[in-house]
Design an enzyme around this catalytic site. Sequence first.
Site, mmCIF file in Angstrom:
data_model
loop_
_atom_site.group_PDB
_atom_site.id
_atom_site.type_symbol
_atom_site.label_atom_id
_atom_site.label_comp_id
_atom_site.label_asym_id
_atom_site.label_seq_id
_atom_site.Cartn_x
_atom_site.Cartn_y
_atom_site.Cartn_z
ATOM 1 N N LYS A 34 54.240 98.926 22.117
ATOM 2 C CA LYS A 34 53.710 99.484 20.614
ATOM 3 C C LYS A 34 52.279 99.198 20.028
ATOM 4 C CE LYS A 34 56.731 98.780 17.363
ATOM 5 N NZ LYS A 34 55.539 98.036 16.447
ATOM 6 N N ASP A 209 53.330 102.702 11.277
ATOM 7 C CA ASP A 209 53.744 102.026 12.147
ATOM 8 C C ASP A 209 56.201 101.392 11.744
ATOM 9 O OD1 ASP A 209 54.899 100.252 14.379
ATOM 10 O OD2 ASP A 209 53.874 98.791 14.173
ATOM 11 N N GLU A 210 56.186 101.038 12.558
ATOM 12 C CA GLU A 210 57.683 101.897 12.503
ATOM 13 C C GLU A 210 58.600 102.464 11.657
ATOM 14 O OE1 GLU A 210 58.976 99.705 13.912
ATOM 15 O OE2 GLU A 210 58.453 97.720 14.272
ATOM 16 N N ARG A 586 66.653 92.741 23.174
ATOM 17 C CA ARG A 586 66.383 91.801 22.839
ATOM 18 C C ARG A 586 66.417 91.339 24.348
ATOM 19 N NH1 ARG A 586 63.037 93.335 20.278
ATOM 20 N NH2 ARG A 586 64.457 95.034 20.848
#
Length: 652
Positions: A34, A209-210, A586
């Site tokens: 991303k 973003d995010e 993760r």
Amino acid sequence: MSTPSSSGLNEAQYQAVYYRNGPLLVLAGAGSGKTRVITERIAALVERDVPDHAITAVTFTNKAAKEMRERLQQRLGDKANGLRICTFHALGLAMVREHADLVGRKANVSVFAGAEQKTVMRSVLSEMKLAADADQVDRMLSRVSSLKSGLLEVHENQLAAIRETYDALLEKMNAVDFDDLLVLPLRLLSEHDNVRAIWRERARYFLVDEYQDSSRIQYQLVRLLVPDDGNLTVVGDDDQSIYGWRGAEVKNLFQLERDYTNLHVVRLEENYRSTGSILQASNSLIANNSERLGKTLRSTLGQGKPIRVWGSPNPEEEARRLAGDIKSHHARSGGQWDAYCVLYRASFQSRSIELALREAGIPYHVSGGMSFFDRAEIQDILAYLRLIANFSDDLAFMRAIARPRRGIGSKALGDLGFFAMAEDCSLLEACLKEELDHKRAEALREFGDMIVGLEHQFRHGEPDDAFDAVLDLTRLEAAIRAEADDQEVAERRMSNVLELRRWWVIHTERGGDLTEFLQHIFLLAEKQDDDPSGQVRLMTVHAAKGLEFDQVYVIGMEEGIFPHRNALDENRMEEERRLMYVAMTRARFLLTLSYSLTRRRFGTIEKCAPSPFLKEPDQSVLRWVDKDADSEEAHEEAQDHMAAMRKMLGLE
């Protein structure tokens, strides 16, 4: 123009970077590149001669904005200098400063946070003849913040009056708070056509973003800055929206398609981080959510090993097993300690892990939270224990006599210090001398007698009774409970103290005394290096977002812990599942999910049910190690332990 193969971008990334026909939503899965995509998209705009003053990129933290700016400077050199890359709040501050007169401010407006905000609110409450203690100030600031952000509706006149008075005082002081950095720009863009025109030009190419972390008011700002057919790019992942508790609304992603009718959607589903097994489990877990746009991650790393699932009798055994597994795997692999990460739903879960890692000699770093040994309640009880074991420990005396407060102020303690120097004795011994002549002498002598009595009890009484006597006679337990914001916080702090009590009792069962116990605790509690490199990482799942590790352990996989009890009560299961998805993704190569069969709660031992999140992933890629003793994973675990033993004995 370059092609996907020549640019090093995959097909979906290429589309996300070079799409030019209006609003764009990039659904970027975990580990899908991303950051590179949004950086390349901005660079592509600059390289096709879009003026830098027409490009604005916003994200949610200063750290993220700084990293994006640095990447673009490396990519573009001096051409990146004029780009506006900032947080939503920094963008709002720029608007307020430029148009300060329209919101009752001057250009040199101050931003109040923390102590400044509390001072203003305390003044407001005092002026209104309301309670203005620390807890009430914090509570009112939180409620006013929720009111400003639209998270709370006004149902009481008093709260509305507090907000009005608070805002008026900020305006009088030419100041704003962080909520104003969104509220005031929204007012500027809504009420002033010329202001909206200026900022729409500066946001002619607007990138967020995010985006899954955006709040309602932030989305309203986006709508005012970018028209329906504008050059809006939002990058986000509906499956990683985990901040609902602080105002983030995943539905903002769905609202985009309704408000921007020609919105183009690109899905980044090629994952460069995790193995196929981890993604297969993660995909099948998150598919249980109904509130999502849908995507399926594919691994570029091959299938990899199955996910291990462990069950342990209690959190202490869980921690010892985890520490042993890390140590044996590390001995066998010869890798770095920071390749390992332990994740938990709530920070209190770190205490048993910390103890087990320290006792195993494994370096670790607690990220985004406080170490068990640094917690105030632990420091308080240790001060009493140190003083009981050593009457000459003046530092322990100073902390103990102040916790809880006894009406013995700094003046009295200063006088006691002079007296102790003259008598060539410790502060505690000075309290016990008949020659002490002071108006607080009786209170000081009473404190000294209490410590002497406790010392006798620790030498001659039962270990658990002696520890309990400290909590009772010093009134420390009552203070811990009284000072907590609510019952849950009080129980959590007391559970830390009771954990220390448990260690003390175990220590005495092995024949140790108080002095040896404190020396052992000192060695365990020795400060760790603040640099997390070269250390096993311990953190909450929220703190882990955006990070990745070779081997991840998710502990406390029990109903009521993960998913959290409050989420179950408040019907927030989908956000908890997204949080679990973040935890699982993760991991690069190895993922272990661990649960306890029992857990101590409010002083009693309760049975625990395994988390429903252990049943939802595709079971074909899960290995319940304890239920399948003949599995490859069980044999590998045993082999790791044996290899570690051989290495430590010098046999390899």
